[in-house]
Design an enzyme around this catalytic site. Structure first.
Site, PDB file in Angstrom:
ATOM      1  N   ARG A  92       0.865  -1.189   0.000  1.00 28.16           N
ATOM      2  CA  ARG A  92       0.000   0.000   0.000  1.00 28.16           C
ATOM      3  C   ARG A  92       0.903   1.241   0.000  1.00 28.16           C
ATOM      4  O   ARG A  92       1.862   1.309   0.776  1.00 28.16           O
ATOM      5  CB  ARG A  92      -0.947   0.004   1.226  1.00 28.16           C
ATOM      6  CG  ARG A  92      -1.921  -1.183   1.205  1.00 28.16           C
ATOM      7  CD  ARG A  92      -3.046  -1.017   2.194  1.00 28.16           C
ATOM      8  NE  ARG A  92      -3.994   0.023   1.784  1.00 28.16           N
ATOM      9  CZ  ARG A  92      -4.961   0.483   2.560  1.00 28.16           C
ATOM     10  NH1 ARG A  92      -5.109   0.003   3.790  1.00 28.16           N
ATOM     11  NH2 ARG A  92      -5.789   1.416   2.135  1.00 28.16           N
TER      12      ARG A  92
ATOM     13  N   ASP B 275      -2.655   9.232   7.525  1.00 24.98           N
ATOM     14  CA  ASP B 275      -1.816   8.204   6.894  1.00 24.98           C
ATOM     15  C   ASP B 275      -0.430   8.726   6.575  1.00 24.98           C
ATOM     16  O   ASP B 275       0.539   7.978   6.538  1.00 24.98           O
ATOM     17  CB  ASP B 275      -2.482   7.677   5.626  1.00 24.98           C
ATOM     18  CG  ASP B 275      -3.639   6.775   6.012  1.00 24.98           C
ATOM     19  OD1 ASP B 275      -4.749   7.308   6.247  1.00 24.98           O
ATOM     20  OD2 ASP B 275      -3.418   5.561   6.147  1.00 24.98           O
TER      21      ASP B 275
ATOM     22  N   ASN C 167      -5.331  11.544   4.609  1.00 26.80           N
ATOM     23  CA  ASN C 167      -6.136  10.611   5.411  1.00 26.80           C
ATOM     24  C   ASN C 167      -7.243  10.080   4.497  1.00 26.80           C
ATOM     25  O   ASN C 167      -7.328  10.449   3.313  1.00 26.80           O
ATOM     26  CB  ASN C 167      -6.702  11.315   6.662  1.00 26.80           C
ATOM     27  CG  ASN C 167      -7.334  10.334   7.637  1.00 26.80           C
ATOM     28  OD1 ASN C 167      -6.719   9.319   7.978  1.00 26.80           O
ATOM     29  ND2 ASN C 167      -8.542  10.613   8.089  1.00 26.80           N
ATOM     30  N   LYS C 168      -8.073   9.235   5.043  1.00 27.51           N
ATOM     31  CA  LYS C 168      -9.121   8.572   4.258  1.00 27.51           C
ATOM     32  C   LYS C 168      -9.922   9.553   3.415  1.00 27.51           C
ATOM     33  O   LYS C 168     -10.248  10.655   3.859  1.00 27.51           O
ATOM     34  CB  LYS C 168     -10.041   7.819   5.233  1.00 27.51           C
ATOM     35  CG  LYS C 168     -11.169   7.024   4.624  1.00 27.51           C
ATOM     36  CD  LYS C 168     -10.723   6.069   3.534  1.00 27.51           C
ATOM     37  CE  LYS C 168      -9.642   5.104   3.983  1.00 27.51           C
ATOM     38  NZ  LYS C 168      -8.970   4.416   2.850  1.00 27.51           N
TER      39      LYS C 168
END
Ligand code: MRU
Length: 356
Positions: free
Chosen positions: A94, A244, A254-255
């Site tokens: 990832r 992240d 982030n998401k």
């Protein structure tokens, strides 16, 4: 879950292998997957059995040890060459969460710096993975407590909105954004959490809500598009999210959906906080423009369960993360305290001073 304390530990070293809570099966099933080989750890990270930046870092550290254990070479150089290949395989899982790369680099550095036999290096690598795991837990507890100092003081108890899952499941335990929530609840300052469902993978609806229910924290799940309406109605006092990867200027990946949440928070004058360990800060990137954004498969958008919800002929775009500009963030809460984005460099200095 430890049945005595309700504590959730998503990555556990147990009987010579790693037990991962299978996060794809929550909330309906609480099941573990046993990981014995580095390849299986890489697959578990890629398929999101384990997910969330710090948890991915801890899992990758154990993955490095499992890979080291599989290497048959007795010669130090051959061993290190093979370990580099394990690192490469884990890195390719990832791209956005920097904790993955941070943990792999720390494990590699340990291997290079350890003098002794290959067997001795392997043993030190296992100890290092366990240390990374234990440190992350302590870090999250510190983040939770530092968050208390910056949350608004309101006459009534707080309601906090969060996005995705930045809880125990996404870390070694306790959580970053949900760590702040847990600490506020423990101190009697929090009355309720609003959890964005977090399309398309639904980490908010499935994981954050599950954690809150386990812990007895009142939780209300909303769809992502309801946040502005809830703010306008005065239902939200503060927003706290995880991260992240944070660039040196405070821009935060982030998401997906975090950026729009930050914009609507600003429009309603609601403080927007990021909670993350220092291992999530990538000081090599001056700003967020170079943060690699993972793009995931279109099925996550066009399919719900077994049902296809879109017409044939439509096209899809599925970025898994977005970048919130630093100016929308009131403070970044770390294990060393809370910092305005413009003061993030101080967190690094404080860290260096602590190490020296
Ligand atoms: O795709 P995921 O579920 O790994 O994304 C997780 C997030 O975006 C979290 O908010 C982030 O990793 C912080 S976890 C403490």
């Amino acid at each position: 879950m430890n049945s005595l304390t309700n504590q959730v530990y998503p990555v556990i070293w147990h009987n010579d292998s790693v037990s991962l809570i299978d996060q794809n099966r929550l909330p309906n099933e609480y099941a573990f997957v046993e990981i014995h080989r580095s390849e299986d750890m890489a697959r578990a990270i890629k398929t999101m059995i384990v997910r969330g930046a710090p948890a991915i870092g801890v899992a990758a550290a154990y993955g490095m040890y499992l890979g080291a254990r599989e290497i048959e070479a007795h010669n130090r150089n051959e061993f290190l060459n093979s370990l580099e290949k394990v690192a490469q395989m884990l890195r390719s899982t990832r791209p956005t969460a920097v904790n993955l790369f941070w943990a792999i680099s720390r494990m590699l550095k340990t291997a290079y710096e350890t003098l002794g036999t290959v067997e001795e290096i392997k043993e030190i690598l296992l100890q290092t993975a366990k240390i990374i795991n234990a440190e992350d837990l302590q870090t999250c507890e510190a983040i939770g407590d530092h968050g208390l100092a910056v949350l608004p003081n309101t006459p009534e108890k707080l309601t906090i909105l969060t996005h995705c899952n930045a809880g125990a499941l996404a870390t070694a335990g306790y959580g970053t954004a949900l760590g702040v929530v847990r600490s506020a609840f423990r101190e009697g300052r929090l009355v309720r959490v609003f959890a964005d469902e977090t399309r398309p993978r639904l980490q908010g609806a499935k994981l954050t809500a599950w954690e809150c229910v386990q812990e007895g924290i009142p939780v209300t799940v909303i769809t992502d598009s309801m946040a502005a309406h809830c703010m306008k109605q005065g239902l939200i006092h503060a927003v706290v999210v995880g991260a992240d990867r944070i660039a040196a200027n405070g821009d935060t990946a982030n998401k997906i959906g975090t950026y729009s949440l930050a914009l609507v928070s600003q429009a309603h004058n609601i403080p927007f906080f990021v909670a993350a360990p220092l291992s999530t800060i990538d000081f090599s990137l001056p700003d967020g423009s170079q943060i690699p954004i993972e793009e995931r498969q279109p099925e996550e958008i066009y399919q719900i369960g077994d049902t296809i919800i879109t017409p044939k002929g439509a096209e899809f775009y599925n970025p898994a993360f977005d970048v919130t500009p630093a100016h929308l963030i009131k403070a970044i809460i770390t294990e060393n305290g809370a910092f305005a984005p413009s003061e993030l460099a101080k967190s690094q200095k404080k860290q260096a001073a602590k190490i020296a």
